[in-house]
Write a protein that holds these residues in place. Sequence first.
Motif, PDB file in Angstrom:
ATOM      1  N   CYS A   1      -7.394 -26.631  13.584  1.00 31.75           N
ATOM      2  CA  CYS A   1      -8.348 -27.965  14.246  1.00 31.75           C
ATOM      3  C   CYS A   1      -7.686 -28.445  15.413  1.00 31.75           C
ATOM      4  O   CYS A   1      -6.430 -28.425  15.473  1.00 31.75           O
ATOM      5  CB  CYS A   1      -8.648 -28.803  13.156  1.00 31.75           C
ATOM      6  SG  CYS A   1      -9.481 -28.333  11.701  1.00 31.75           S
TER       7      CYS A   1
ATOM      8  N   TYR B   1      -3.807 -29.283  14.550  1.00 22.56           N
ATOM      9  CA  TYR B   1      -3.680 -29.581  13.195  1.00 22.56           C
ATOM     10  C   TYR B   1      -3.932 -28.298  12.540  1.00 22.56           C
ATOM     11  O   TYR B   1      -4.819 -27.669  12.611  1.00 22.56           O
ATOM     12  CB  TYR B   1      -4.367 -30.655  12.603  1.00 22.56           C
ATOM     13  CG  TYR B   1      -3.859 -32.138  13.322  1.00 22.56           C
ATOM     14  CD1 TYR B   1      -3.096 -32.725  12.452  1.00 22.56           C
ATOM     15  CD2 TYR B   1      -4.664 -32.657  14.229  1.00 22.56           C
ATOM     16  CE1 TYR B   1      -2.647 -34.130  13.218  1.00 22.56           C
ATOM     17  CE2 TYR B   1      -4.237 -33.691  15.128  1.00 22.56           C
ATOM     18  CZ  TYR B   1      -3.180 -34.512  14.412  1.00 22.56           C
ATOM     19  OH  TYR B   1      -2.753 -35.576  14.896  1.00 22.56           O
ATOM     20  N   TYR B   2      -3.171 -28.005  11.417  1.00 24.48           N
ATOM     21  CA  TYR B   2      -3.291 -27.024  10.527  1.00 24.48           C
ATOM     22  C   TYR B   2      -3.707 -27.553   9.089  1.00 24.48           C
ATOM     23  O   TYR B   2      -3.295 -28.336   8.636  1.00 24.48           O
ATOM     24  CB  TYR B   2      -1.888 -26.085  10.328  1.00 24.48           C
ATOM     25  CG  TYR B   2      -1.498 -25.664  11.784  1.00 24.48           C
ATOM     26  CD1 TYR B   2      -1.941 -24.246  12.047  1.00 24.48           C
ATOM     27  CD2 TYR B   2      -0.627 -26.368  12.778  1.00 24.48           C
ATOM     28  CE1 TYR B   2      -1.468 -23.912  13.318  1.00 24.48           C
ATOM     29  CE2 TYR B   2      -0.265 -26.011  13.928  1.00 24.48           C
ATOM     30  CZ  TYR B   2      -0.526 -24.445  14.286  1.00 24.48           C
ATOM     31  OH  TYR B   2      -0.283 -24.029  15.423  1.00 24.48           O
ATOM     32  N   ILE B   3      -4.780 -27.131   8.817  1.00 22.69           N
ATOM     33  CA  ILE B   3      -5.616 -27.168   7.499  1.00 22.69           C
ATOM     34  C   ILE B   3      -4.758 -26.095   6.548  1.00 22.69           C
ATOM     35  O   ILE B   3      -4.912 -24.848   6.464  1.00 22.69           O
ATOM     36  CB  ILE B   3      -6.882 -27.043   7.223  1.00 22.69           C
ATOM     37  CG1 ILE B   3      -7.478 -27.885   8.297  1.00 22.69           C
ATOM     38  CG2 ILE B   3      -7.334 -27.569   5.993  1.00 22.69           C
ATOM     39  CD1 ILE B   3      -7.276 -29.395   8.445  1.00 22.69           C
TER      40      ILE B   3
ATOM     41  N   THR C   1      -4.468 -30.108   2.863  1.00 28.84           N
ATOM     42  CA  THR C   1      -4.335 -31.550   3.850  1.00 28.84           C
ATOM     43  C   THR C   1      -3.964 -30.896   5.230  1.00 28.84           C
ATOM     44  O   THR C   1      -3.769 -29.396   5.218  1.00 28.84           O
ATOM     45  CB  THR C   1      -2.958 -31.991   3.282  1.00 28.84           C
ATOM     46  OG1 THR C   1      -2.650 -33.282   4.145  1.00 28.84           O
ATOM     47  CG2 THR C   1      -1.779 -31.102   3.364  1.00 28.84           C
ATOM     48  N   ASP C   2      -4.186 -31.714   6.254  1.00 27.16           N
ATOM     49  CA  ASP C   2      -3.727 -31.227   7.501  1.00 27.16           C
ATOM     50  C   ASP C   2      -2.269 -31.488   7.974  1.00 27.16           C
ATOM     51  O   ASP C   2      -1.577 -32.517   7.608  1.00 27.16           O
ATOM     52  CB  ASP C   2      -4.744 -31.830   8.652  1.00 27.16           C
ATOM     53  CG  ASP C   2      -4.619 -33.221   8.477  1.00 27.16           C
ATOM     54  OD1 ASP C   2      -4.633 -33.908   7.669  1.00 27.16           O
ATOM     55  OD2 ASP C   2      -4.896 -33.808   9.642  1.00 27.16           O
TER      56      ASP C   2
END
Length: 79
Positions: free
Chosen positions: A34, A42-44, A50-51
Amino acid sequence: MQIKSKYDIGQRVWVVYKNQGEVSVYDDYIDEICVNNEKQIYYILKNVCTDREENEIILYEDTETLVKKIKEILESEEK
């Protein structure tokens, strides 16, 4: 829209961060990538839901960088 990121969806990664004065480390898979309004990536993660920011993530195969990151966090606590 195409997002250029250091890591890809599906990659197995280590997550390393400081939590209440301790180093926390776990592995997971990137489920989504994202970008927020400030264009930060950001990585989910898949299992933890969680990010995480890119500076908290290390490729699973890159154990040398994993150890360096752990030492870096520990040494910052000593100062």
